[in-house]
Design a protein around this motif. Structure first.
Motif, PDB file in Angstrom:
ATOM      1  N   GLU A 140       3.930   5.857  -5.517  1.00 56.87           N
ATOM      2  CA  GLU A 140       3.852   5.944  -6.980  1.00 56.87           C
ATOM      3  C   GLU A 140       2.771   6.939  -7.408  1.00 56.87           C
ATOM      4  O   GLU A 140       2.976   7.724  -8.343  1.00 56.87           O
ATOM      5  CB  GLU A 140       3.553   4.576  -7.575  1.00 56.87           C
ATOM      6  CG  GLU A 140       4.690   3.590  -7.470  1.00 56.87           C
ATOM      7  CD  GLU A 140       4.288   2.191  -7.898  1.00 56.87           C
ATOM      8  OE1 GLU A 140       3.126   1.982  -8.342  1.00 56.87           O
ATOM      9  OE2 GLU A 140       5.134   1.287  -7.791  1.00 56.87           O
ATOM     10  N   ARG A 141       1.630   6.912  -6.727  1.00 57.70           N
ATOM     11  CA  ARG A 141       0.551   7.830  -7.061  1.00 57.70           C
ATOM     12  C   ARG A 141       0.952   9.274  -6.807  1.00 57.70           C
ATOM     13  O   ARG A 141       0.686  10.164  -7.606  1.00 57.70           O
ATOM     14  CB  ARG A 141      -0.691   7.476  -6.252  1.00 57.70           C
ATOM     15  CG  ARG A 141      -1.911   8.315  -6.644  1.00 57.70           C
ATOM     16  CD  ARG A 141      -3.040   8.116  -5.705  1.00 57.70           C
ATOM     17  NE  ARG A 141      -2.621   8.623  -4.380  1.00 57.70           N
ATOM     18  CZ  ARG A 141      -3.216   8.319  -3.266  1.00 57.70           C
ATOM     19  NH1 ARG A 141      -4.251   7.507  -3.250  1.00 57.70           N
ATOM     20  NH2 ARG A 141      -2.806   8.815  -2.108  1.00 57.70           N
TER      21      ARG A 141
ATOM     22  N   LYS B 241       1.371  12.271  -9.486  1.00 54.09           N
ATOM     23  CA  LYS B 241       0.610  13.508  -9.301  1.00 54.09           C
ATOM     24  C   LYS B 241       1.545  14.714  -9.367  1.00 54.09           C
ATOM     25  O   LYS B 241       1.184  15.746  -9.941  1.00 54.09           O
ATOM     26  CB  LYS B 241      -0.112  13.448  -7.966  1.00 54.09           C
ATOM     27  CG  LYS B 241      -1.214  14.438  -7.803  1.00 54.09           C
ATOM     28  CD  LYS B 241      -1.948  14.187  -6.501  1.00 54.09           C
ATOM     29  CE  LYS B 241      -3.241  14.943  -6.457  1.00 54.09           C
ATOM     30  NZ  LYS B 241      -3.965  14.710  -5.209  1.00 54.09           N
ATOM     31  N   GLU B 242       2.736  14.607  -8.792  1.00 57.27           N
ATOM     32  CA  GLU B 242       3.701  15.707  -8.834  1.00 57.27           C
ATOM     33  C   GLU B 242       4.199  15.949 -10.254  1.00 57.27           C
ATOM     34  O   GLU B 242       4.410  17.086 -10.648  1.00 57.27           O
ATOM     35  CB  GLU B 242       4.884  15.411  -7.905  1.00 57.27           C
ATOM     36  CG  GLU B 242       4.580  15.605  -6.443  1.00 57.27           C
ATOM     37  CD  GLU B 242       5.794  15.360  -5.559  1.00 57.27           C
ATOM     38  OE1 GLU B 242       6.921  15.241  -6.096  1.00 57.27           O
ATOM     39  OE2 GLU B 242       5.612  15.288  -4.347  1.00 57.27           O
ATOM     40  N   ASN B 243       4.400  14.883 -11.022  1.00 61.43           N
ATOM     41  CA  ASN B 243       4.861  15.028 -12.394  1.00 61.43           C
ATOM     42  C   ASN B 243       3.776  15.648 -13.279  1.00 61.43           C
ATOM     43  O   ASN B 243       4.090  16.261 -14.294  1.00 61.43           O
ATOM     44  CB  ASN B 243       5.289  13.673 -12.967  1.00 61.43           C
ATOM     45  CG  ASN B 243       6.573  13.180 -12.348  1.00 61.43           C
ATOM     46  OD1 ASN B 243       7.354  13.947 -11.814  1.00 61.43           O
ATOM     47  ND2 ASN B 243       6.776  11.874 -12.398  1.00 61.43           N
ATOM     48  N   GLN B 244       2.532  15.440 -12.899  1.00 60.48           N
ATOM     49  CA  GLN B 244       1.413  15.976 -13.664  1.00 60.48           C
ATOM     50  C   GLN B 244       1.308  17.494 -13.511  1.00 60.48           C
ATOM     51  O   GLN B 244       0.915  18.190 -14.413  1.00 60.48           O
ATOM     52  CB  GLN B 244       0.115  15.320 -13.209  1.00 60.48           C
ATOM     53  CG  GLN B 244      -0.869  15.066 -14.295  1.00 60.48           C
ATOM     54  CD  GLN B 244      -2.051  14.285 -13.752  1.00 60.48           C
ATOM     55  OE1 GLN B 244      -2.401  14.404 -12.579  1.00 60.48           O
ATOM     56  NE2 GLN B 244      -2.648  13.485 -14.606  1.00 60.48           N
ATOM     57  N   ASP B 245       1.651  17.986 -12.322  1.00 63.05           N
ATOM     58  CA  ASP B 245       1.537  19.436 -12.038  1.00 63.05           C
ATOM     59  C   ASP B 245       2.599  20.215 -12.690  1.00 63.05           C
ATOM     60  O   ASP B 245       3.348  20.349 -13.329  1.00 63.05           O
ATOM     61  CB  ASP B 245       1.591  19.702 -10.526  1.00 63.05           C
ATOM     62  CG  ASP B 245       0.356  19.155  -9.829  1.00 63.05           C
ATOM     63  OD1 ASP B 245      -0.655  18.972 -10.499  1.00 63.05           O
ATOM     64  OD2 ASP B 245       0.461  18.918  -8.614  1.00 63.05           O
TER      65      ASP B 245
ATOM     66  N   VAL C  28       0.829  -1.205   0.000  1.00 65.98           N
ATOM     67  CA  VAL C  28       0.000   0.000   0.000  1.00 65.98           C
ATOM     68  C   VAL C  28       0.867   1.261   0.000  1.00 65.98           C
ATOM     69  O   VAL C  28       0.595   2.219  -0.743  1.00 65.98           O
ATOM     70  CB  VAL C  28      -0.964  -0.001   1.212  1.00 65.98           C
ATOM     71  CG1 VAL C  28      -1.632   1.344   1.382  1.00 65.98           C
ATOM     72  CG2 VAL C  28      -1.995  -1.098   1.055  1.00 65.98           C
ATOM     73  N   LEU C  29       1.918   1.271   0.797  1.00 64.89           N
ATOM     74  CA  LEU C  29       2.788   2.441   0.845  1.00 64.89           C
ATOM     75  C   LEU C  29       3.507   2.670  -0.480  1.00 64.89           C
ATOM     76  O   LEU C  29       3.691   3.810  -0.911  1.00 64.89           O
ATOM     77  CB  LEU C  29       3.797   2.302   1.989  1.00 64.89           C
ATOM     78  CG  LEU C  29       3.205   2.418   3.392  1.00 64.89           C
ATOM     79  CD1 LEU C  29       4.287   2.156   4.435  1.00 64.89           C
ATOM     80  CD2 LEU C  29       2.562   3.768   3.611  1.00 64.89           C
TER      81      LEU C  29
END
Length: 63
Positions: A54-55, A59-63, A48-49
């Motif tokens: 990874e998520r 998300k950071e790469n998307q911004d 889970v961690l």
């Protein structure tokens, strides 16, 4: 990979419970069962961690 390990450990635990109920005596004792469940929970939490990391990275790469 960690999720597969967790699933395998839970399956071994369940098999031990089934064998214990059918044969009258489980193969593994209380300590071994506890270690199986502890290993499964550690593997599950690790999985889970990793997925959350990874998520967050995606998300950071998307911004």
């Amino acid at each position: 990979m960690a999720l597969i390990i967790a699933a395998l450990l839970v399956l071994v635990f369940a098999a031990n419970v089934v064998i214990g109920s059918v044969a009258g005596a489980p193969i593994l004792g209380n300590v071994e069962e506890m270690l199986l469940l502890f290993g499964a929970s550690i593997s599950f939490v690790t999985s889970v961690l990793k997925k959350e990391a990874e998520r967050d990275a995606a998300k950071e790469n998307q911004d």
